[in-house]
Each structure stands twice: as C-alpha cells, then as structure tokens.
Design a protein around this motif. Structure first.
Motif: not given
Length: 290
Positions: A89-92, A94-105
C-alpha cells in the motif's frame, strides 16, 4: 529528511569511530560497507550497522540493543538509502483509504513498524500480500473509526482491564490498560506480552502506545502476526493460508461478533475489506464472514 539523515550519519562517522565507515554516507553508494553491530556499544540515531548479514539503521539512541529484538530502536536498511518494508500500500493510497485519519497514525509510523514483522503483507504471491494488507487495514479501520480514535472512548471500562492477581500486577495503575492503538491493545496481560515481544516498557508505560506512532502500529502488528486471540489461528496465518477474511474477525473479536453475535459489525468490516481490496486491484477471496 533523507538529506538530514545523510548529514547526521556523515557527522557520526567522523565523531564515533567504528560505527559507520568514512565515506559511506546514506544513499551515496550501492554497496554497504558498515561495521558489525557490537553488543553494549552506544549507538545514536542514524548509525548504520551490519547484523547477521543484514543492515540496520538506528531510529533512536540506544546502548547496543539487538537490531532484531529491540525493533523500536532499529529499522532494516538497504544500500539505496532507505528503510525497507515491502508493504503493497503506497502512502497516497493509504491517505485515500483513510481521508479523515488522525495525524497520529502516520504512514511512516506504519512502515517503520512493519520492520518488526517482515513476513507481514510480504508472504505468498502478490494477491495474497495485497489481501493481507487490505484485511489488516480493514480491521484497523473498524477498530478506530477510520484511524480517528487513538484510545478507547468509554472510560468507564478502564478499570476492567487491570488484573492485579497476575504476578506482575498493574504497575502503571489500575486504570492504565485501556484500549489503545490501531487494534486497541487492552488488558495488562496483553501489554505485558507485547512488551516482552517488542522489547518495549509497555507494562510500566502503556502510554507509549498513544504517544508514539510506530509503537502504536507495532502493537497492532504484534497481535496480528503472533496472537490467536478469540480464534484458532493468527490473523496473518488466516490470510496467508487462504482461510479467509472471516477468520481475522474471529481472531480479533470472536463470539462478540461471529456466529451471529453482531452481524452489523461484521458487515462493516467486510465492507471495508471489499473496498480496500478493490483499491489494491485484487478480489477479496472466499470465506469473508465468520
């Protein structure tokens, strides 16, 4: 960041003889020539060593901890100048999978943690690797509300996770072992087991799981790769041995969700898994439910 590490390593080569070879700055060569790790020798962040035929870079200062045991302090290193993870899973994405993620993760925290379990999402053919990555992230998505929650919301549950009758007790306090991290590590016995496995002081300092992204991800990968939980196999084995996503749900939450316990929760996990496998371009496979 890589340029900063290069400068640090170059300075260390001059200031700490024997730690790295002079002229072997990070990313400057395709042939590693770093010295062997020495037990008990002090290493600082950025030092690179050879250990059992592989190379490792110090993520944190440490007094000569083993690179393959104390994996919080060390990352695998390749001669092209980077840490290795093999994560599909690329970083981009990953960001698409979790668009609202906490910046901690952070994505970097995840890829750093993967070095502790190199077989994770890196076993079998490409489809198997992608399915395991999707399965892990789908369960993580469910446990944390889309990587939003770092710790358990219901504080009324906190005292129930201390089991003082165990030999090691609850040294961090009776309310300290609540759920934290991507798979919500909870109970003092799980903090003790993860602490022993990862070489981290989690029993005495469980707050590390909500303060350090890589540590948090490592606890989730520890459970995924080594614990059978409420099931009969680890979640990792379920995916690499083609037992299906449903078995990962059983391992994580057992009868609470499986066997008709909470079909809506199971459906939510399966839905996320289908979505993530779709993003990775693979089919979800069989046995999706438990």
């Amino acid at each position: 960041m890589r340029k900063l590490i290069s400068l640090v390593v170059a300075l260390v080569a001059l200031l700490v003889p024997g730690v790295v070879s002079v002229g072997s700055a990070v990313g400057a060569t395709t042939a590693c020539s770093y010295t062997n790790w020495v037990q008990g020798q002090w290493y600082v962040t950025g030092n690179i060593v050879k250990f059992e035929g592989s190379y490792y870079i110090a993520e944190y200062d440490n007094p000569g901890y083993s690179p393959t045991v104390s994996t919080w302090y060390w990352d695998p290193y390749n001669c092209d100048g980077g840490s290795t993870s093999g994560f599909p899973v690329s970083e981009s994405l990953f960001n698409q999978m979790f668009p609202n993620r906490n910046s901690f993760y952070t994505y970097s925290g995840l890829t750093t943690a993967i070095s502790a379990y190199p077989g994770f999402a890196n076993t079998g053919d490409d489809t198997t690797k992608k399915r395991e990555a999707a399965a892990f992230l789908a369960n993580v998505n469910h446990e944390t509300g889309g990587l939003v929650y770092i710790k358990e919301i219901n504080e009324a549950n906190y005292p129930t996770y201390c089991h003082p009758e165990l030999p090691y007790g609850c040294p961090a306090g009776p309310n300290a072992y609540y759920g934290r991290g991507p798979i919500q590590l909870s109970h003092n016995f799980n903090y003790k087991a993860a602490s022993d496995a990862l070489g981290l002081p989690l029993l005495t300092n469980p707050w590390l799981v909500e303060q350090d992204s890589a540590v948090s991800w490592k606890t989730a990968l520890w459970f995924w790769n080594t614990q059978t939980g409420a099931g009969t196999m680890t979640a990792h084995n379920a995916m690499v041995n083609n037992q299906g996503f449903g078995q990962t749900i059983r391992t994580i939450n057992g009868s609470i969700e499986c066997n008709g316990g909470n079909p809506a929760q199971v459906e939510a996990r399966v839905s996320a898994y289908r979505r993530f496998t779709g993003l990775l371009g693979v089919t979800p496979g069989d046995n999706l439910y438990c």
